[in-house]
Design an enzyme around this catalytic site. Structure first.
Site, mmCIF file in Angstrom:
data_model
loop_
_atom_site.group_PDB
_atom_site.id
_atom_site.type_symbol
_atom_site.label_atom_id
_atom_site.label_comp_id
_atom_site.label_asym_id
_atom_site.label_seq_id
_atom_site.Cartn_x
_atom_site.Cartn_y
_atom_site.Cartn_z
ATOM 1 N N ASP A 405 -10.375 1.196 8.238
ATOM 2 C CA ASP A 405 -9.435 1.953 9.067
ATOM 3 C C ASP A 405 -10.033 2.183 10.462
ATOM 4 O O ASP A 405 -11.154 2.687 10.582
ATOM 5 C CB ASP A 405 -9.201 3.299 8.353
ATOM 6 C CG ASP A 405 -7.963 4.009 8.822
ATOM 7 O OD1 ASP A 405 -7.302 3.493 9.740
ATOM 8 O OD2 ASP A 405 -7.662 5.095 8.279
ATOM 9 N N GLY A 447 -1.236 -0.829 13.590
ATOM 10 C CA GLY A 447 -0.332 -1.576 14.467
ATOM 11 C C GLY A 447 -0.657 -1.447 15.938
ATOM 12 O O GLY A 447 -0.020 -2.093 16.781
ATOM 13 N N ASP A 468 1.083 5.829 10.086
ATOM 14 C CA ASP A 468 1.144 6.377 8.723
ATOM 15 C C ASP A 468 2.584 6.673 8.310
ATOM 16 O O ASP A 468 3.367 7.224 9.087
ATOM 17 C CB ASP A 468 0.370 7.702 8.645
ATOM 18 C CG ASP A 468 -1.132 7.475 8.664
ATOM 19 O OD1 ASP A 468 -1.573 6.377 9.048
ATOM 20 O OD2 ASP A 468 -1.862 8.409 8.292
HETATM 21 C C1 GLA Z 1 -5.382 7.122 8.595
HETATM 22 C C2 GLA Z 1 -4.757 6.012 7.746
HETATM 23 C C3 GLA Z 1 -4.226 6.602 6.449
HETATM 24 C C4 GLA Z 1 -5.356 7.281 5.698
HETATM 25 C C5 GLA Z 1 -5.963 8.355 6.585
HETATM 26 C C6 GLA Z 1 -7.187 8.993 5.963
HETATM 27 O O1 GLA Z 1 -4.435 8.021 9.035
HETATM 28 O O2 GLA Z 1 -3.728 5.380 8.458
HETATM 29 O O3 GLA Z 1 -3.649 5.590 5.643
HETATM 30 O O4 GLA Z 1 -6.310 6.326 5.351
HETATM 31 O O5 GLA Z 1 -6.362 7.809 7.829
HETATM 32 O O6 GLA Z 1 -7.722 9.966 6.809
#
Ligand code: GLA
Length: 655
Positions: A405, A447, A468
């Protein structure tokens, strides 16, 4: 001439309805019930007379005192009650979003698209909208994210107002679907006769460990057999687990058989043993974030693994048990990552998951810290400058899947070109390739840097092409329906990841609660993800599923659409009046067609065979009902409730 009655009604309306201003006969939208707006950005609700953040509403350098401050994605419908003549507003991005935010606006009048902007940013000139609404019943306003995610998309509908007819006897209002509409019928029984499900093709690297649990249902006990396994693999005929490691590179077509006292079922499975060929169908499993947030622990993950088997999900093809943020703690003096006290032994947890025939996923970041936190509130370490070491640690723990991430990397590389991001993600590609086990690589940069364009080139098996998701209608549909221009990037082994499903019980914390999506909206959600060949990573608490959730998630006809080995996502065939038809070609020469009703009303949605290149009568199966519907001459019409979906399969051999 006003009748006495009309004058009385007008006086009453003026007296008791704050929406109507003097003799202007206009209704300001900001005075309607804004809680009925479908809003995708959780926690921040549209604001009357202010921008979404509560500041002054400034559009194109002009401050407006009236209007609605919103955030993409947003959608609302005004019941015009046939008493309006005009809708007027000034639409633009709020100056506070600078050049970062962007959005588009669509306006629908009784199902006709009557206004559509291009993508507007904070520096675009606002657009003045002036639409004749005489006699119309319903006005729908849709604000999309403009194709680049929704961060910073502060969009204002300034001075939004409706002019009323002179003798208006009622007042327009924002309406949404009631929560208690009847749920569409979906099949609920899994037959007692044996049946094999899940992927028809799997990938592995020769010499690296292979694990595949044959997903099969039917009355226990089931007995498994396989013909044609490549050298190096073996089957446990009681559990259906295939393990070992393929000795030589090649493509092996094996025949699986599952038998019980009632019958036998056979299916071909292709095993592609070739480096760089993982996730040849979209990964199916579970991720901890939407259900549990940072409240995860070894115990909770074990309970999820147990539930994945005991609920029957594993028998329908779900296999990954993925830990998201919240497992990490720090590095020791050698730089080795250690989990926090809630995860006493990661290797033992991995073994526990594997023993069930399931696979183990973990989470990190190319930056120095992830988006999560350690239990003491400190930042959770990411893999920056420890990539090879962490990949080695993950492999030692038995990890099969890594979600990577962007998080703190975004701050480090702010203002740098996207090549820098690609480089950072590529370091982990190489580190994973050097491991002694296959690890599916899930890129997550939300994205922001268009990973759909480069994810495959660095051998990412999937990439989050969205911000998200939240358990909100506007969030789920904003993500799903905006995929139409991006579907060509999904191919076997490389998938657009639309984020975890927000069905069932979610909550991002210790006490999951029911999703705010209605059952019909959840049917739309699963239909859309399956049609788009999206990874099916569940975000619900598997230990608390009710019968509806199980039926929703274990429909093998729908799962087959998602797992189709051609891996061609659906494309939109038509979009009339918020009623959409999408079609997806399948490996056996048939086609899946989905009917989506994005309006608030029950509607008949039709597909003509000629729209999808078919000329002769076609047999049709309704996939949610799992029922053969008969032969249809030149079209099929589905009756679909508001926010619901129907999926059919058509073509030779369909029954
Ligand atoms: C980001 C990701 C989520 C999740 C959170 C965890 O927002 O996009 O899918 O993994 O971090 O903190």
């Amino acid at each position: 001439m006003f009748s006495r009655y009309a004058i009385l009604v007008a006086c009453l309306v003026l007296l008791f309805n704050p929406n109507v201003y003097g003799d202007e006969q206009v209704v300001m939208l900001e005075n309607m019930d804004l809680s009925k707006i479908y809003n995708a950005w959780t926690g921040i609700l549209p604001k009357a007379g202010k921008n979404i953040n509560g500041g002054p509403m400034v559009v194109g350098g002009v401050e407006y005192k009236h209007g609605i401050g919103m955030h993409s994605e947003t959608e609302f419908t005004v019941d015009l009650k046939g008493v309006t003549t005009r809708f007027e507003a000034t639409f633009g991005m709020d100056t506070s979003c600078g050049t970062g935010g962007s959005a588009t606006l669509e306006i629908w009048l009784d199902g006709e698209n009557v206004y559509q902007t291009g993508v507007l940013s904070g520096v675009s000139a606002p657009e003045n909208i002036n639409i004749d609404t005489t006699g119309a019943r319903e006005l729908t306003v849709v604000i999309t994210n403009g194709g680049n995610g929704l961060h910073g998309d502060f969009a204002d509908l300034a001075d939004a107002k409706l002019t009323l007819v002179a003798d208006a006897k009622s007042v327009p209002e924002i309406v949404k679907l009631p929560d208690n509409l009847p749920t569409m019928k979906i099949a609920s029984k899994t037959p007692k006769e044996p049946a094999i499900h899940g992927p028809r093709v799997v990938g592995t690297t020769p010499g690296k460990p292979f694990l595949f649990l044959i997903p099969a249902t039917g009355e226990a006990p089931l007995l498994y057999s396989v013909v044609g396994l490549p050298d190096g693999l073996m089957l446990d005929s009681a559990s259906g687990k295939i393990t070992g490691s393929v000795e030589s590179r090649g493509t092996y077509v094996v025949e699986l058989t599952v038998t019980n006292q009632l019958a036998s079922n056979k299916r071909k499975l292709t095993i592609v043993a070739d480096p760089g060929h993982l996730a040849l169908t979209p990964p199916m499993g579970w991720n901890s974030w939407n259900a549990k947030g940072l409240s995860i622990s070894d115990q909770k993950i074990r309970e999820i693994a147990d539930a994945m088997v005991s609920s029957g999900l594993a028998a329908h093809g779900y296999q990954y048990v993925n830990i998201d943020a919240g497992w990490g703690k720090s590095r020791d003096e050698n730089g080795e990552l250690s989990p926090n006290e809630k995860f006493p032994n990661m290797k033992a947890l991995g073994d526990y998951i594997h023993d069930k025939g399931l696979k183990f996923g973990i989470y990190s970041s190319p930056g120095p810290s992830t988006c999560g936190q350690c239990p003491d509130g400190s930042p959770e370490p990411g893999s920056y400058q420890h990539e090879a070491q962490d990949a080695g640690t993950f492999a030692k723990w038995g990890v099969d899947y890594l979600k990577y991430d962007m998080c703190s990397l975004g701050n480090m590389l702010a203002g740098k070109g996207r090549n820098e991001y690609i480089k950072a993600y590529r370091i982990m590609t190489d580190a994973l390739a050097d491991c002694d086990r296959d690890i599916v690589y899930s890129l997550c940069e939300q994205g922001v840097n268009q990973s759909w364009e480069w994810g495959a080139s660095i051998n990412g098996q999937l990439w989050r092409d969205t911000h998200d998701i939240f358990d909100l209608w506007a969030s789920m549909t904003g993500i799903g329906f905006s995929q139409n221009n991006r579907t060509s990037y999904s191919t076997p082994g490389h998938w657009n990841d639309l984020d975890m499903l927000v069905v069932g019980k979610v909550g991002w914390g210790p006490t999951p609660r029911p999703t705010t999506l209605t059952p019909n909206e959840q049917i739309t959600h699963v239909s859309l993800w399956a049609m788009l060949s999206a990874p099916l990573l569940l975000g619900n608490d598997l230990t608390q599923m009710d019968q509806f959730e199980i039926d929703l998630l274990t429909n093998d006809d729908i799962i087959d659409v998602d797992q189709d080995p051609l891996g061609i996502p659906a494309r939109r065939i038509s979009n009339k009046g918020r009623l959409e038809v999408w079609a997806k070609p399948l490996w056996d020469g048939t086609m899946a067609v989905a009917f989506f009703n994005r309006s608030l009303h029950r509607a008949n949605i039709i597909v003509n065979w000629s729209d999808i290149g078919l000329l002769t009568p076609q047999p049709v199966r309704d996939l949610w009902l799992r029922k053969y519907m008969g032969i249809f001459k030149d079209s099929y019409e589905a009756t679909v409730p508001g926010h619901g979906a129907t999926v059919i399969k058509i073509g030779r051999g369909v029954q």
